[in-house]
Design an enzyme around this catalytic site. Structure first.
Site, PDB file in Angstrom:
ATOM      1  CG  ASN A  61      44.880  70.660  26.278  1.00 31.78           C
ATOM      2  OD1 ASN A  61      45.849  69.957  26.016  1.00 31.78           O
ATOM      3  ND2 ASN A  61      44.991  71.958  26.528  1.00 31.78           N
ATOM      4  CB  VAL A  62      41.288  70.420  21.082  1.00 37.03           C
ATOM      5  CG1 VAL A  62      41.296  71.184  19.756  1.00 37.03           C
ATOM      6  CG2 VAL A  62      41.863  69.020  20.899  1.00 37.03           C
ATOM      7  CD  GLU A  63      43.723  76.188  25.173  1.00 40.42           C
ATOM      8  OE1 GLU A  63      43.996  75.871  26.337  1.00 40.42           O
ATOM      9  OE2 GLU A  63      44.341  77.097  24.557  1.00 40.42           O
ATOM     10  CD  GLU A  76      40.696  64.936  31.974  1.00 41.67           C
ATOM     11  OE1 GLU A  76      41.458  65.017  32.947  1.00 41.67           O
ATOM     12  OE2 GLU A  76      40.510  65.896  31.181  1.00 41.67           O
TER      13      GLU A  76
END
Length: 251
Positions: A61-63, A76
């Protein structure tokens, strides 16, 4: 010197870490989690996939600091983009550590990984004349963004789009990958950032200096506004340009 963590492992690299079958993917969980970027939530997530080439692909995941979480890339989505950007057509198994299960895939090729050819060309004659004979590997953002748009999977909106980014002379690309219902779509900038993270050797987003978006003339769904917001926030010094394209006739 610490070895650079990778988003793609060959069979030999996986074996050196004790991974020889799908059930061993869990051994890579901690290494995968380290690659996540979650400056807002602090929650790191990862998925691992075994492709038909016997390579193992990581997704995290990348924020983006300063932006709402709906701009984020899920683990995903990262995995699917990583597979597509590396021309993998089959995913044989997928481990989702944070949800504790291993999924095997024995059916036909997933639709999102089917190669696309959208037959797009630049609408501006000057831009069209500048397209290189080998746009897959040239260093021109305009060429690479058009190439990415031609690979775009825009099955719902019918508005393919592609993005090319440049950092220290290296070009990174990505295209829109659409899904529906509870599966969120991935915009072309986010897909290009997957490529940047996977191949950029840990560089920060702020080091990106140029970006080009190519999308349809009459797109009912435009990526431009979202792309500007995202790039302005994570790469303030990035020079962003937009070019329009149209669909050509089938041969």
């Amino acid at each position: 010197m610490t070895q650079q963590l990778k988003f793609i492992l060959t069979r030999e690299e996986a074996a050196s870490k004790g991974v020889s079958r799908p059930s061993d993917l869990v051994k890579l969980e901690e290494e995968a989690m380290i690659l996540a970027r979650a400056p807002i939530s602090g929650v790191q997530d990862a998925v691992l996939g075994l492709a038909s080439s016997d390579r193992i692909f990581l997704g995290v995941n990348v924020e983006f600091e300063g932006l709402p979480l709906h701009h984020s890339i899920s683990a995903e989505q990262f995995l699917v983009a990583n597979l597509a950007l590396n021309f993998e057509q089959e995913l044989h198994a997928c481990l989702i550590p944070s949800r504790f299960y291993l999924e095997s895939f024995e059916e036909d090729v997933p639709l999102l990984l089917v190669p696309q050819n959208n037959r797009l060309a630049h609408s501006d004659p000057f831009s069209a004349a500048e397209i290189c004979s080998n746009p897959e590997h040239c260093s021109h953002l305009k060429c690479r963004a058009l190439t990415a748009a031609n690979k775009s999977n825009a099955q719902y909106s019918k508005c393919p789009s592609g993005v090319a980014l440049i950092c220290e002379g290296e070009v990174y690309g990505g295209w829109c990958i659409e899904s529906a219902a509870y599966n969120l779509s991935l915009g072309p900038v986010q897909a290009a950032l997957v490529d940047f993270m996977a191949r950029g050797e840990g560089k920060g987003f702020e080091m990106i200096t140029g970006a080009v978006l190519v999308e349809m003339n009459d797109a009912k769904v435009s990526q431009e506004a979202t792309a500007r917001i995202l790039l302005k926030t994570i790469a303030p010094g990035c020079n962003f340009s937009v070019f329009r394209c149209h669909k050509t006739a089938e041969n």
